[in-house]
Design an enzyme around this catalytic site. Structure first.
Site, mmCIF file in Angstrom:
data_model
loop_
_atom_site.group_PDB
_atom_site.id
_atom_site.type_symbol
_atom_site.label_atom_id
_atom_site.label_comp_id
_atom_site.label_asym_id
_atom_site.label_seq_id
_atom_site.Cartn_x
_atom_site.Cartn_y
_atom_site.Cartn_z
ATOM 1 N N GLU A 188 -80.524 -4.582 36.201
ATOM 2 C CA GLU A 188 -81.743 -5.037 36.859
ATOM 3 C C GLU A 188 -82.587 -5.908 35.939
ATOM 4 O O GLU A 188 -83.093 -6.964 36.353
ATOM 5 C CB GLU A 188 -82.560 -3.819 37.317
ATOM 6 C CG GLU A 188 -83.947 -4.131 37.840
ATOM 7 C CD GLU A 188 -83.938 -4.927 39.138
ATOM 8 O OE1 GLU A 188 -85.023 -5.323 39.583
ATOM 9 O OE2 GLU A 188 -82.851 -5.156 39.701
ATOM 10 N N HIS A 224 -81.214 -9.439 35.268
ATOM 11 C CA HIS A 224 -81.510 -10.274 36.433
ATOM 12 C C HIS A 224 -82.957 -10.753 36.404
ATOM 13 O O HIS A 224 -83.244 -11.934 36.674
ATOM 14 C CB HIS A 224 -81.239 -9.468 37.714
ATOM 15 C CG HIS A 224 -81.605 -10.187 38.972
ATOM 16 N ND1 HIS A 224 -81.106 -11.420 39.304
ATOM 17 C CD2 HIS A 224 -82.442 -9.838 39.991
ATOM 18 C CE1 HIS A 224 -81.610 -11.818 40.470
ATOM 19 N NE2 HIS A 224 -82.424 -10.876 40.894
ATOM 20 N N HIS A 241 -85.264 -11.517 50.045
ATOM 21 C CA HIS A 241 -85.058 -11.873 48.647
ATOM 22 C C HIS A 241 -83.774 -12.674 48.480
ATOM 23 O O HIS A 241 -83.737 -13.654 47.729
ATOM 24 C CB HIS A 241 -85.004 -10.586 47.811
ATOM 25 C CG HIS A 241 -85.176 -10.811 46.346
ATOM 26 N ND1 HIS A 241 -86.133 -11.646 45.817
ATOM 27 C CD2 HIS A 241 -84.498 -10.310 45.279
ATOM 28 C CE1 HIS A 241 -86.046 -11.646 44.499
ATOM 29 N NE2 HIS A 241 -85.054 -10.845 44.151
ATOM 30 N N HIS A 294 -71.683 -9.803 62.306
ATOM 31 C CA HIS A 294 -71.434 -10.669 61.151
ATOM 32 C C HIS A 294 -70.043 -11.297 61.245
ATOM 33 O O HIS A 294 -69.871 -12.492 60.961
ATOM 34 C CB HIS A 294 -71.564 -9.853 59.862
ATOM 35 C CG HIS A 294 -71.374 -10.667 58.619
ATOM 36 N ND1 HIS A 294 -72.083 -11.811 58.355
ATOM 37 C CD2 HIS A 294 -70.536 -10.497 57.555
ATOM 38 C CE1 HIS A 294 -71.717 -12.312 57.187
ATOM 39 N NE2 HIS A 294 -70.771 -11.537 56.694
ATOM 40 N N HIS A 324 -68.021 -13.678 47.112
ATOM 41 C CA HIS A 324 -68.288 -13.947 48.530
ATOM 42 C C HIS A 324 -69.730 -14.425 48.720
ATOM 43 O O HIS A 324 -69.995 -15.339 49.514
ATOM 44 C CB HIS A 324 -68.033 -12.674 49.340
ATOM 45 C CG HIS A 324 -68.037 -12.879 50.823
ATOM 46 N ND1 HIS A 324 -67.231 -13.793 51.462
ATOM 47 C CD2 HIS A 324 -68.756 -12.283 51.802
ATOM 48 C CE1 HIS A 324 -67.444 -13.746 52.757
ATOM 49 N NE2 HIS A 324 -68.377 -12.840 52.999
#
Length: 382
Positions: free
Chosen positions: A83, A86, A145, A286, A343
Site C-alpha cells: 500500500e 503505491h 479510484h 462484464h 488484464h
C-alpha cells in the site's frame, strides 16, 4: 540561432517530463491493481501515513505503538508495504502533474486546458485514495479510484500527442524561416494533428457512420472498464469459472440491484458484501460487455484500415486479442496475480489505442474538409 535552440530545448525538456509522467502513471495503475488484488487496500488503516508513521512500522517498538493505536487492524508488514509503495509512487506522480501545470501556464504556446484538467483529476484522485481507506473499500469509491487512474493516464497520453505535434511543427517552421518564426510560434497556438505524418488529403472519405462507430467503441470500452472495476470492487471476479458466460443460472437470477452505487451498510467492504446471485449478475454482465466491445472494436479495426492505415487497424486487433486472452486466462486459471494485473494494464492499453484511433478519425475528417476548402478556393480564383 541561440533563441531557437533555447526554445526548442525547453520544449524537448517539457516533452521528456510528459513522457516520464505518462510512464510513471502506467506504473501507478499497475501498482494500484497489484495492491487491490493482494488485498492490501487496507494494509494501512489510516491515510496518508501508515499506523501513524510516515513509513511501515517494522521495529518491535513501532509495531507495539501501531497495535495500541489500531487494535482492530493487526500489522501485516507485506501488505502495508504494498500500500505505501503505491502511495509513494502516486504522490510522486502528483508532484510531476503539478509541475506540468506550472510549466504549461508559463509558456503561451503550450496547451493549458489539459494540464489544468489533469491537475484537478489528480487532486480528486488523491481524495479517492483517502476515501478508499477511510470508507473501508466501499465499492463505488474503489471503482472511482480505478477510473480516476485510467483518466489520468488518458489525459497524459493526449497531452503527449498534442505537445509532441506542436513541438515538431514549431521545429519545422524554425528550420525553414529562422529565429523569428520560433519566437512568433511562442505567441500563438500551433495547429495540432494527432497523426505522425503531416496533414494531407485523405485518400478515403470518412463519413458520419465511421465517426459514430469510433465514438461507440470508445464509450463501450469506457463502460467495460467501469464494469471491470465494479467486478473487482465487489469481489465477483471468480464466481464464474466456465465460459462463455457463467455456469450458474445467471439469466434466471439476474439482479439489477447488484449495480446500485450505494452498497449495503457494513463496517468493512473487504471481501465483498453482496450475495452470490448479485456477484454472478455483475460477472455475467462484464462478460457480455466484453463481447459487445469485441464486436465494436473489430468493426472499427476493419473500417479504419484504409483511411487510417494498416497500423491503426492492427493495433486495435492486437490490443483486443491480448485483452481477451488475459481475460480467458483469468477464468480458467482462477485469477493468477500476474495475469490479473496484466488484464488491468491491457484494458488501459486498449482504451488508449481506441482513443488515438477516434482522434485520428476526427482529425482526418477535419484535414479532408480543409483540403476540400482550399481546393474550392483555388478553383473559384482559377
Amino acid at each position: 540561432m541561440m533563441v531557437k535552440s533555447k526554445h526548442l530545448d525547453q520544449d524537448k525538456g517539457y516533452l521528456f517530463l510528459l513522457y516520464g509522467s505518462l510512464f510513471l502513471a502506467l506504473i501507478v495503475v499497475a501498482l494500484g491493481a497489484f495492491t487491490r488484488l493482494t488485498e492490501a487496500g487496507l494494509g494501512c488503516p489510516d491515510w496518508p501515513g501508515c499506523y501513524g508513521f510516515l513509513t511501515v512500522p517494522q521495529s518491535a517498538e513501532h509495531i507495539a505503538k501501531a497495535v495500541q493505536a489500531f487494535p482492530d487492524a493487526p500489522v501485516e508488514v507485506q501488505k502495508a508495504w504494498n500500500e505505501m509503495i503505491h502511495r509513494y509512487v502516486a504522490g510522486t506522480l502528483g508532484l510531476l502533474v503539478a509541475l506540468i501545470a506550472f510549466l504549461a501556464w508559463r509558456k503561451p504556446s503550450r496547451d493549458k486546458t489539459l494540464p489544468s484538467i489533469l491537475l484537478a483529476v489528480i487532486c480528486f484522485q488523491a481524495a479517492l485514495g483517502m476515501w478508499t481507506v477511510t470508507m473501508n473499500l466501499m465499492p463505488i469509491v474503489v471503482m472511482g479510484h480505478l477510473l480516476g487512474g485510467f483518466t489520468t493516464v488518458t489525459l497524459l497520453f493526449l497531452l503527449c500527442l498534442f505537445e509532441r505535434r506542436r513541438v515538431h511543427s514549431a521545429a519545422n517552421v524554425s528550420a525553414e524561416t529562422g529565429d523569428e518564426a520560433i519566437v512568433g510560434a511562442e505567441q500563438q497556438d500551433v495547429q495540432v494533428n494527432i497523426d505522425d505524418e503531416p496533414a494531407s488529403p485523405a485518400p478515403h472519405r470518412i463519413g458520419g457512420k465511421l465517426k459514430l462507430l469510433a465514438v461507440s467503441a470508445l464509450v463501450a470500452v469506457g463502460l467495460q472498464i467501469a464494469l471491470g472495476g465494479w467486478t473487482s470492487a465487489n469481489y465477483a471476479a471468480v464466481v464464474c469459472t466456465q465460459l462463455p458466460v457463467c455456469e450458474a443460472d445467471w439469466a434466471g437470477n439476474y439482479d439489477v440491484s447488484a449495480f446500485h452505487p450505494i452498497s449495503p451498510t457494513n463496517e468493512t467492504y473487504q471481501y465483498g458484501v453482496l450475495n452470490f446471485d448479485q456477484r454472478v449478475t455483475i460477472h455475467a454482465t462484464h462478460r457480455i460487455g466484453a463481447m459487445v466491445v469485441s464486436v465494436l472494436v473489430l468493426l472499427l479495426a476493419f473500417a479504419v484500415r484504409r483511411p487510417l492505415g494498416a497500423i491503426a487497424s492492427i493495433s486495435l486487433v492486437a490490443a483486443l486479442l491480448l485483452q481477451i486472452s488475459l481475460g480467458v486466462t483469468n477464468v480458467v486459471a482462477l485469477l493468477p496475480l500476474s495475469v490479473a494485473v496484466a488484464h488491468n494494464v491491457c484494458g488501459l492499453l486498449l482504451l488508449l489505442v481506441v482513443v488515438k484511433t477516434t482522434l485520428g478519425v476526427f482529425a482526418r475528417q477535419t484535414s479532408a474538409a480543409r483540403t476540400s476548402l482550399r481546393e474550392s478556393g483555388r478553383l473559384s480564383h482559377g
